[in-house]
Scaffold this active site. Structure first.
Site, mmCIF file in Angstrom:
data_model
loop_
_atom_site.group_PDB
_atom_site.id
_atom_site.type_symbol
_atom_site.label_atom_id
_atom_site.label_comp_id
_atom_site.label_asym_id
_atom_site.label_seq_id
_atom_site.Cartn_x
_atom_site.Cartn_y
_atom_site.Cartn_z
ATOM 1 N N LYS A 255 0.844 -1.204 0.000
ATOM 2 C CA LYS A 255 0.000 0.000 0.000
ATOM 3 C C LYS A 255 0.875 1.249 0.000
ATOM 4 O O LYS A 255 0.650 2.181 -0.770
ATOM 5 C CB LYS A 255 -0.902 -0.018 1.247
ATOM 6 C CG LYS A 255 -1.472 1.328 1.630
ATOM 7 C CD LYS A 255 -2.326 1.247 2.861
ATOM 8 C CE LYS A 255 -1.609 1.502 4.174
ATOM 9 N NZ LYS A 255 -1.173 2.886 4.397
ATOM 10 N N ASN A 256 1.906 1.248 0.835
ATOM 11 C CA ASN A 256 2.726 2.451 0.982
ATOM 12 C C ASN A 256 3.648 2.691 -0.216
ATOM 13 O O ASN A 256 4.209 3.779 -0.349
ATOM 14 C CB ASN A 256 3.539 2.394 2.275
ATOM 15 C CG ASN A 256 2.658 2.631 3.499
ATOM 16 O OD1 ASN A 256 1.473 2.919 3.358
ATOM 17 N ND2 ASN A 256 3.239 2.508 4.681
ATOM 18 N N ARG B 85 -3.719 10.628 4.864
ATOM 19 C CA ARG B 85 -2.672 11.657 4.809
ATOM 20 C C ARG B 85 -1.860 11.621 3.529
ATOM 21 O O ARG B 85 -1.346 12.646 3.098
ATOM 22 C CB ARG B 85 -1.723 11.466 5.978
ATOM 23 C CG ARG B 85 -2.300 11.794 7.313
ATOM 24 C CD ARG B 85 -1.253 11.590 8.372
ATOM 25 N NE ARG B 85 0.019 12.164 7.957
ATOM 26 C CZ ARG B 85 0.360 13.434 8.106
ATOM 27 N NH1 ARG B 85 -0.459 14.262 8.681
ATOM 28 N NH2 ARG B 85 1.539 13.866 7.686
ATOM 29 N N CYS C 178 -3.592 12.833 13.429
ATOM 30 C CA CYS C 178 -4.342 11.594 13.419
ATOM 31 C C CYS C 178 -4.048 10.875 14.730
ATOM 32 O O CYS C 178 -3.264 11.367 15.541
ATOM 33 C CB CYS C 178 -4.008 10.736 12.212
ATOM 34 S SG CYS C 178 -2.394 10.033 12.251
ATOM 35 N N ARG D 163 1.667 14.601 13.358
ATOM 36 C CA ARG D 163 2.058 14.400 11.962
ATOM 37 C C ARG D 163 2.018 15.671 11.100
ATOM 38 O O ARG D 163 1.208 15.793 10.174
ATOM 39 C CB ARG D 163 1.210 13.290 11.340
ATOM 40 C CG ARG D 163 1.342 11.993 12.092
ATOM 41 C CD ARG D 163 0.601 10.880 11.460
ATOM 42 N NE ARG D 163 1.350 10.249 10.371
ATOM 43 C CZ ARG D 163 0.909 9.189 9.703
ATOM 44 N NH1 ARG D 163 -0.257 8.677 9.983
ATOM 45 N NH2 ARG D 163 1.631 8.655 8.748
ATOM 46 N N SER E 80 11.989 11.746 6.977
ATOM 47 C CA SER E 80 10.549 11.571 6.766
ATOM 48 C C SER E 80 10.305 10.858 5.438
ATOM 49 O O SER E 80 10.837 11.257 4.391
ATOM 50 C CB SER E 80 9.853 12.939 6.762
ATOM 51 O OG SER E 80 8.646 12.880 6.034
ATOM 52 N N VAL E 81 9.488 9.811 5.500
ATOM 53 C CA VAL E 81 9.147 9.043 4.292
ATOM 54 C C VAL E 81 8.377 9.943 3.322
ATOM 55 O O VAL E 81 8.766 10.126 2.167
ATOM 56 C CB VAL E 81 8.294 7.801 4.677
ATOM 57 C CG1 VAL E 81 7.778 7.084 3.441
ATOM 58 C CG2 VAL E 81 9.104 6.854 5.551
ATOM 59 N N ASP F 45 5.527 0.604 11.981
ATOM 60 C CA ASP F 45 4.284 -0.046 11.533
ATOM 61 C C ASP F 45 4.173 -1.511 11.976
ATOM 62 O O ASP F 45 3.157 -2.154 11.739
ATOM 63 C CB ASP F 45 4.156 0.044 10.004
ATOM 64 C CG ASP F 45 3.771 1.443 9.541
ATOM 65 O OD1 ASP F 45 3.493 2.299 10.400
ATOM 66 O OD2 ASP F 45 3.744 1.683 8.318
ATOM 67 N N ILE G 48 9.274 6.944 16.420
ATOM 68 C CA ILE G 48 8.788 7.667 15.227
ATOM 69 C C ILE G 48 7.552 8.520 15.540
ATOM 70 O O ILE G 48 7.502 9.694 15.195
ATOM 71 C CB ILE G 48 8.480 6.687 14.063
ATOM 72 C CG1 ILE G 48 9.657 5.741 13.817
ATOM 73 C CG2 ILE G 48 8.097 7.460 12.791
ATOM 74 C CD1 ILE G 48 10.901 6.366 13.252
#
Ligand code: UD1
Length: 418
Positions: free
Chosen positions: A22-23, A94, A118, A123, A165-166, A307, A329
């Site tokens: 998904k990411n 997001r 969230c 975030r 940050s991803v 995650d 994180i």
């Protein structure tokens, strides 16, 4: 509202095929704004992907989903492009903010809703904006929207992220794609999903080099047609089912993965005493008789992923002694702890550290979750708990886990949606 009913203490046995990530899909979908025609395969058909497609449709990108083949074809016809990402679509997911970089670099302007906080933390998006400003964008925040403009287009530059940050790395890469000249990003996130985005952009003809946490992008102007790209496997889904196997699996085969991308997770499971066989594309995992305690911290890739923190905590409840997990994180990512406690887990939280005392017998209860990974940790707890667990608010699960019940049922779990 739908619930999951789980009857625990069933021994799992069977195989689970891992879906596409998904990411990885979300930023690649945002990148379709930069492309002409693309076809993505191995796409996970989960709620977040449909939300992103709704946003792209709103922007003017045509999407055709083939559910059985798990493919999405996208066409940017360049007519009637709307450079707006409205609140109603960004607030639920997001990753909607990832259209900011592509819209701005291609159409020189964008208005994107601020995603807001969230459950797992505040975030912010300051790092995304910092990168875009350095690339030459004028940005203001008005009425809850990011209003960005680059009348003469973005210009390649050097950007050092103050922290990793991803999403900001992805937005910066996407914006640098259409900038003139070279952009050098340092202190980047280098998650496998970012490498997948880079592979995709290379197919679009962009020159990108990556070494350690440095990414160099040569801005791209010409468009390449008809790109085909296969999304990488979901390493968090794989990790979740590996933990399910370690907790309850007589033998579970986790298929369609690349174990090299989850080396650290495998090291942690092995040091907890979990037995497994590893091949190039699958892992066979077995339930343990005795689990060893462990201390670890979450950190950006190649460290242990935030995650998977909630899922690993369930395994810690079965380990002998006191285990510790430090969440580095997100500031509010222990929301599953009160629910796990209601099932009998002994967990204490001090600031960023959760201390888990084990082994403890878990007992089914009615529980609810506040985010995606917290929800799935309660499913894992339900699998090993005595009696029945009722999980409420499962819409969180549907955001990111494809066919969760079907996959678990195939391994003889007793789980149903009502
Ligand atoms: C992505 C993942 C999410 C994962 C997270 C960390 C997607 C769609 N989501 O989220 O599943 O949990 O990476 O691996 O890929 N931060 C700032 N300012 C910013 C951006 C981030 O302070 O502008 C902070 C965040 O609050 C957080 C940390 O940086 O504390 C890391 O967040 P980030 O890596 O950006 O996470 P996401 O990209 O949102």
């Amino acid at each position: 509202m739908q619930k999951l009913l789980i009857k625990g203490k069933r021994e799992l046995n069977g195989s689970i095929s891992i879906s596409g990530s998904k990411n990885a899909t979300l930023p690649i979908l945002a990148a379709s704004i930069l492309a002409n025609e693309i076809k993505l395969t191995n796409v996970p058909l989960v709620k977040d992907i449909f939300t992103m497609l709704e946003l792209l449709e709103f922007i003017g990108i045509k999407a055709k989903i083939k559910k059985r083949e798990k493919t999405i074809e996208l066409k940017n016809k360049k007519k009637n492009i709307n450079t707006l990402a409205p609140y109603k679509l960004v607030k639920t997911m997001r990753a909607g903010v990832l259209v900011l970089g592509p819209l701005l670099t291609k159409y020189k302007k964008a208005k994107v809703s601020l995603p807001g906080g969230c459950a797992i933390g505040t975030r912010p998006v300051d790092l995304h904006l910092l990168a875009l400003k350095k690339l030459g964008a004028k940005i203001k925040i008005k009425n809850g929207y990011i209003i960005a403009e680059a009348k003469r287009g973005l210009m390649g530059t050097k950007i050092k992220f103050p922290s990793i940050s991803v999403g900001a790395t992805e937005n910066a890469i996407l914006a640098a794609f259409g900038a003139s000249g070279k952009t050098i990003l340092t202190n980047c996130a280098v998650e496998p999903e970012i490498l997948d985005l880079i592979d995709f952009l290379k197919k679009l003809g962009c020159k990108i080099l990556i070494s350690k946490r440095k990414i160099i992008i040569q801005g791209k102007k010409n468009e390449v047609k008809n790109i085909k790209h296969r999304i990488i496997f979901d390493r968090i889904e794989a990790g979740t089912y590996l933990i399910a196997g370690a907790l309850a699996g007589k033998k579970i085969l986790i298929k369609n993965i690349n174990p090299k991308l989850i080396k650290y997770e495998l090291k942690i499971l092995k040091s907890m005493g979990i037995k497994m066989k590893i091949s190039k594309t699958w892992i066979c995992i077995y339930k343990s008789k005795l689990y060893k305690k462990i201390n670890l911290s979450t950190s950006p890739y190649p460290g242990f992923p935030t995650d998977l923190q909630a899922q690993l905590m369930v395994l810690m409840t079965q380990a002998k002694g006191s285990s510790k997990i430090k969440e580095n994180i997100f500031e509010n990512r222990f929301m599953h702890v009160p629910e796990l406690r209601r099932m009998g887990a002994r967990i204490e939280i001090k600031n960023k550290i959760a201390q888990v005392f084990g082994p403890t017998k878990l007992i089914g209860a009615e529980v609810m979750a506040t985010d995606l990974r917290a929800s799935v940790s309660l499913v894992l707890a339900g699998l090993i708990a005595e009696n029945r667990t009722i999980l409420n608010r499962i819409y969180h699960l549907d955001r990111g886990y494809e066919q969760l019940e079907e996959k678990l049922k195939k391994c003889k779990a007793e789980i149903k949606r009502v």
